[in-house]
Scaffold this motif. Structure first.
Motif, PDB file in Angstrom:
ATOM      1  N   PRO A 104       0.987  -1.270   0.095  1.00  0.00           N
ATOM      2  CA  PRO A 104       0.021   0.124   0.168  1.00  0.00           C
ATOM      3  C   PRO A 104       0.779   1.154   0.135  1.00  0.00           C
ATOM      4  O   PRO A 104       2.061   1.381   0.498  1.00  0.00           O
ATOM      5  CB  PRO A 104      -0.811  -0.219   1.320  1.00  0.00           C
ATOM      6  N   THR A 105       0.499   2.565  -0.759  1.00  0.00           N
ATOM      7  CA  THR A 105      -0.717   2.528  -1.270  1.00  0.00           C
ATOM      8  C   THR A 105      -0.929   2.268  -2.786  1.00  0.00           C
ATOM      9  O   THR A 105      -1.563   1.665  -3.269  1.00  0.00           O
ATOM     10  CB  THR A 105      -1.365   3.807  -1.317  1.00  0.00           C
ATOM     11  N   ARG A 106       0.232   2.812  -3.340  1.00  0.00           N
ATOM     12  CA  ARG A 106       0.324   2.742  -4.802  1.00  0.00           C
ATOM     13  C   ARG A 106       0.732   1.347  -5.427  1.00  0.00           C
ATOM     14  O   ARG A 106       0.380   1.163  -6.630  1.00  0.00           O
ATOM     15  CB  ARG A 106       1.343   3.711  -5.417  1.00  0.00           C
ATOM     16  N   THR A 158       3.789  -1.681   7.791  1.00  0.00           N
ATOM     17  CA  THR A 158       3.654  -0.743   8.659  1.00  0.00           C
ATOM     18  C   THR A 158       4.436  -1.600   9.986  1.00  0.00           C
ATOM     19  O   THR A 158       5.336  -0.931  10.629  1.00  0.00           O
ATOM     20  CB  THR A 158       2.325   0.041   8.823  1.00  0.00           C
ATOM     21  N   MET A 159       3.940  -2.429  10.287  1.00  0.00           N
ATOM     22  CA  MET A 159       4.358  -3.164  11.591  1.00  0.00           C
ATOM     23  C   MET A 159       5.710  -3.500  11.578  1.00  0.00           C
ATOM     24  O   MET A 159       6.400  -3.931  12.776  1.00  0.00           O
ATOM     25  CB  MET A 159       3.342  -4.248  12.052  1.00  0.00           C
ATOM     26  N   TYR A 160       6.288  -3.876  10.295  1.00  0.00           N
ATOM     27  CA  TYR A 160       7.512  -4.398  10.285  1.00  0.00           C
ATOM     28  C   TYR A 160       8.509  -3.578  10.096  1.00  0.00           C
ATOM     29  O   TYR A 160       9.917  -3.716   9.646  1.00  0.00           O
ATOM     30  CB  TYR A 160       7.242  -5.638   9.048  1.00  0.00           C
ATOM     31  N   ARG A 161       8.285  -2.203   9.959  1.00  0.00           N
ATOM     32  CA  ARG A 161       9.504  -1.301   9.521  1.00  0.00           C
ATOM     33  C   ARG A 161      10.429  -1.093  10.618  1.00  0.00           C
ATOM     34  O   ARG A 161      10.184  -1.372  11.603  1.00  0.00           O
ATOM     35  CB  ARG A 161       8.803   0.188   9.343  1.00  0.00           C
ATOM     36  N   ALA A 169       3.671   6.576  15.948  1.00  0.00           N
ATOM     37  CA  ALA A 169       2.931   5.571  15.245  1.00  0.00           C
ATOM     38  C   ALA A 169       1.944   6.031  14.045  1.00  0.00           C
ATOM     39  O   ALA A 169       1.513   6.957  14.076  1.00  0.00           O
ATOM     40  CB  ALA A 169       1.933   5.219  16.427  1.00  0.00           C
ATOM     41  N   ARG A 170       2.178   4.955  13.092  1.00  0.00           N
ATOM     42  CA  ARG A 170       1.349   5.442  11.880  1.00  0.00           C
ATOM     43  C   ARG A 170       0.202   4.632  11.804  1.00  0.00           C
ATOM     44  O   ARG A 170       0.003   3.448  12.350  1.00  0.00           O
ATOM     45  CB  ARG A 170       2.103   4.879  10.753  1.00  0.00           C
ATOM     46  N   ALA A 171      -0.893   5.122  11.131  1.00  0.00           N
ATOM     47  CA  ALA A 171      -2.077   4.239  10.759  1.00  0.00           C
ATOM     48  C   ALA A 171      -1.851   3.075   9.947  1.00  0.00           C
ATOM     49  O   ALA A 171      -0.847   3.110   8.990  1.00  0.00           O
ATOM     50  CB  ALA A 171      -3.014   5.085  10.093  1.00  0.00           C
ATOM     51  N   LEU A 172      -2.239   2.035  10.220  1.00  0.00           N
ATOM     52  CA  LEU A 172      -1.967   0.533   9.258  1.00  0.00           C
ATOM     53  C   LEU A 172      -2.720   0.951   7.953  1.00  0.00           C
ATOM     54  O   LEU A 172      -3.668   1.400   7.944  1.00  0.00           O
ATOM     55  CB  LEU A 172      -2.516  -0.190  10.246  1.00  0.00           C
ATOM     56  N   GLY A 173      -2.000   0.193   6.885  1.00  0.00           N
ATOM     57  CA  GLY A 173      -2.718   0.019   5.840  1.00  0.00           C
ATOM     58  C   GLY A 173      -3.602  -1.379   5.795  1.00  0.00           C
ATOM     59  O   GLY A 173      -3.490  -2.002   6.561  1.00  0.00           O
ATOM     60  N   ARG A 174      -4.002  -1.656   4.372  1.00  0.00           N
ATOM     61  CA  ARG A 174      -4.703  -2.899   4.464  1.00  0.00           C
ATOM     62  C   ARG A 174      -3.966  -4.179   4.108  1.00  0.00           C
ATOM     63  O   ARG A 174      -3.340  -4.217   2.973  1.00  0.00           O
ATOM     64  CB  ARG A 174      -5.970  -2.650   3.502  1.00  0.00           C
ATOM     65  N   THR A 175      -4.017  -5.296   4.778  1.00  0.00           N
ATOM     66  CA  THR A 175      -3.458  -6.536   4.251  1.00  0.00           C
ATOM     67  C   THR A 175      -4.779  -7.274   4.000  1.00  0.00           C
ATOM     68  O   THR A 175      -5.480  -7.552   4.480  1.00  0.00           O
ATOM     69  CB  THR A 175      -2.704  -7.141   5.412  1.00  0.00           C
ATOM     70  N   GLU A 176      -4.468  -7.671   2.673  1.00  0.00           N
ATOM     71  CA  GLU A 176      -5.580  -8.583   1.819  1.00  0.00           C
ATOM     72  C   GLU A 176      -4.880  -9.681   1.148  1.00  0.00           C
ATOM     73  O   GLU A 176      -4.194  -9.560   0.213  1.00  0.00           O
ATOM     74  CB  GLU A 176      -6.525  -7.681   1.011  1.00  0.00           C
ATOM     75  N   GLU A 185      -8.030  -3.969  11.342  1.00  0.00           N
ATOM     76  CA  GLU A 185      -6.554  -4.622  10.866  1.00  0.00           C
ATOM     77  C   GLU A 185      -6.138  -5.407  11.650  1.00  0.00           C
ATOM     78  O   GLU A 185      -5.643  -6.465  11.476  1.00  0.00           O
ATOM     79  CB  GLU A 185      -5.552  -3.565  10.559  1.00  0.00           C
ATOM     80  N   GLY A 223       4.943   3.871  18.064  1.00  0.00           N
ATOM     81  CA  GLY A 223       6.159   4.877  17.525  1.00  0.00           C
ATOM     82  C   GLY A 223       6.789   5.754  18.633  1.00  0.00           C
ATOM     83  O   GLY A 223       7.032   5.149  19.869  1.00  0.00           O
ATOM     84  N   ALA A 282      -2.397  10.316  10.369  1.00  0.00           N
ATOM     85  CA  ALA A 282      -1.007   9.584  10.162  1.00  0.00           C
ATOM     86  C   ALA A 282      -1.275   8.147   9.179  1.00  0.00           C
ATOM     87  O   ALA A 282      -1.282   7.245   9.687  1.00  0.00           O
ATOM     88  CB  ALA A 282      -0.402   8.898  11.491  1.00  0.00           C
ATOM     89  N   ASP A 310       3.963   6.721   1.171  1.00  0.00           N
ATOM     90  CA  ASP A 310       4.684   5.828   0.167  1.00  0.00           C
ATOM     91  C   ASP A 310       5.966   6.069  -0.309  1.00  0.00           C
ATOM     92  O   ASP A 310       6.809   5.493  -0.600  1.00  0.00           O
ATOM     93  CB  ASP A 310       3.924   5.867  -1.285  1.00  0.00           C
TER      94      ASP A 310
END
Lengths: 200, 327
Positions: A54-56, A84-87, A95-102, B25, B311, B319, B323
């Protein structure tokens, strides 16, 4: 990104600041080429699963799936993999908002997973993606497809499929715009004035 | 988002929606063969429980372990607290041990606030229930359960605008009711409290909700009904004539449940007293979300812990991952 650096007076999207190195038709062409390369290397792409980051990366993976279907006549499973969690810089920033894992219903076990992202830079995102993938299953093999490889690797990672190699300096920015998110397709090369190294 | 989670009233709408989206999530992780994320690796979290609780403690513990944190469980019973150690001394001990966050449950309303603001300890404080005051993660898991059931699984970014929620029972002693009223109002829902007048707190007319004494009238237009436990352990006076009388007027049985709209759900924060506030028929029906609430509790607490501790500072509402960073 420019929104994170309000001190950066120069807008990378401004024509004077950022020049397009790939535009709509070029992006469509390189994705077609990558799709053919995937079919060729995977000998028919029977067991390919495309996972966009994600995203692009997700939009690129979806576009690649359409092209693969055009070539092979079969649907290619496509999903998204949030890293995100693995960065490795997770606790260096807010803390960042999570993206989608599908993950597609077929799963990833025993399959050829092609990770798809827009820009390959330090390689840390892909390292995180490999960790995230390890928690989801055990693919037969993992390959990497990127729209742009801008160099400056910090880890021993390379892409299997590259849309465009774009040698850059660390002061330059590479910004990918896709119609799904940004309203138009383009890869823009600009100059960043004040952002620290490690970001583009 | 703020540094601590003390009260559901402190959350803005954006913060609450961010937590609910993150919870969605986290819920997906539970479907995977490896139900673990590395986000809090190397962080130590202390579950400081001055009041008995099995459900909330193991829910927090499961959430912490799924995020790879190291967990210290501290129960006041059998500890130095029973020898007379103060909250301040306990906090300073934890600070000296380098604890990164404290999850606290206390029978005294305001204990988590005191811990967070006194300067005794630098770590983020998460309120896991204090007296009759607040239980914010319970309110969040309830809101998440409602959003999933009433708005749908793909409700990212959405709140509960226009949903009609009814809370029934012992509002006076219920931190769950207080937290839910605060949070549901923030999320745009219309909340109605139904309780005997003796079990409503003084000043309830200033709460951001309606109050009714007639359960049957309110049920007809409730998207969700949350039954509250009658907290006998906190009752030192006669608040209603008999259990039977309470049950007849404020208990939920099959017949009453049938009056709800078809999509309406029945919730309960647990533990349920079957036969008193809720009958076994209702508790075991498909419309009752008690078991889902327990599962969602772990996911919600994972989301809260991640957003507060993931964080170097808590998440801000806008937040979204970018990318262009650190490709």
């Amino acid at each position: 990104m420019d929104t994170q650096h309000p001190q950066n007076q120069q807008d990378p999207a401004h024509p004077d600041a950022a020049r397009p190195v790939l535009e709509g038709p070029d992006i469509a062409r390189v994705l077609t080429r990558i799709a053919h390369e995937i079919v060729e290397r995977a000998k028919g792409a029977d067991d390919v699963v495309l996972l966009g980051i994600p995203t692009r990366g997700v939009f690129l993976a979806e576009r690649l799936a359409v092209k693969l279907e055009g070539i092979t006549g079969r649907k290619t499973p496509v999903g998204s993999l949030d890293i995100t969690m693995y960065r490795d810089d997770l606790r260096m920033k807010p803390a960042r908002a999570l993206g989608r894992t599908e993950i597609p219903g077929e799963g990833v076990d025993g399959r050829l997973v092609v990770l798809v992202d827009d820009v390959l830079f330090s390689g840390r995102t892909i390292r995180a993606a490999l960790d995230a993938l390890g928690d989801i299953g055990r693919p037969r093999a993992v390959q990497l497809a990127v729209l742009v490889d801008r160099g400056h690797r910090e880890l021993p990672i390379r892409a299997d499929y590259v849309g465009k190699n774009l040698p850059t300096s660390l002061r330059e920015t590479v910004k990918v715009q896709l119609a799904e998110e940004d309203g138009r397709d383009a890869v823009l090369l600009g100059v960043q004035q004040t952002a620290p190294a490690g970001e583009q | 988002m703020m540094r601590h989670l003390i009260s559901a009233a402190d959350l803005t709408r954006d913060d609450a929606v961010l937590i609910l989206d993150t919870t969605e999530e986290m819920a997906r992780v539970s479907d995977r063969p490896i139900k673990k994320l590395p986000a809090l690796r190397g962080r130590t979290i202390c579950n400081l429980f001055f009041e008995d609780s099995t459900r909330t403690r193991i829910s927090f513990e499961a959430a912490e372990k799924r995020l790879s944190a190291d967990v210290i469980n501290f129960a006041a019973k059998g500890s130095s607290v029973s020898k007379g150690e103060s909250l301040k001394d306990t906090a300073q001990t934890l600070e000296a041990m380098g604890v990164d966050a404290v999850v606290i449950r206390h029978s005294a309303s305001g204990a988590p606030y005191r811990l967070a603001t006194s300067g005794w300890i630098d770590a983020p404080v998460i309120n896991a229930g204090d007296g009759t005051h607040q239980h914010p993660t319970q309110a969040l898991l309830d809101a998440f359960t409602m959003r999933r059931r009433l708005v749908g699984e793909d409700a990212l970014g959405q709140d509960l605008t226009g949903k009609r929620i009814t809370l029934v029972g012992d509002v006076l002693h219920s931190r769950v009711a207080r937290s839910n009223v605060d949070l549901l109002h923030t999320l745009g829902a219309d909340v109605t409290l139904v309780a005997p007048p003796t079990l409503l707190p003084v000043g309830v007319e200033h709460w951001t909700c309606d109050v009714s004494y007639d359960l049957d009238a309110v049920l007809l237009k409730s998207d969700a009904v949350m039954m509250l436990r009658v907290q006998r352990e906190r009752m030192n006076a006669a608040f209603f004539p008999t259990e039977r009388e309470y049950s007849r007027r404020y208990g939920l049985d099959g017949e009453r449940m049938a009056k709800m709209p078809e999509h309406g759900i029945v919730m309960h924060p647990g533990p349920m007293v079957r036969g008193m506030e809720i009958t076994a028929e209702v508790a075991d029906s498909d419309r009752c979300t008690v078991v889902e609430q327990v599962a969602n509790g772990v996911h919600t607490r994972m989301a809260v812990l991640y957003l507060l501790l993931g964080g170097n500072e808590p998440a801000v509402s806008h937040a979204r991952p970018t990318d262009s960073e650190n490709k």
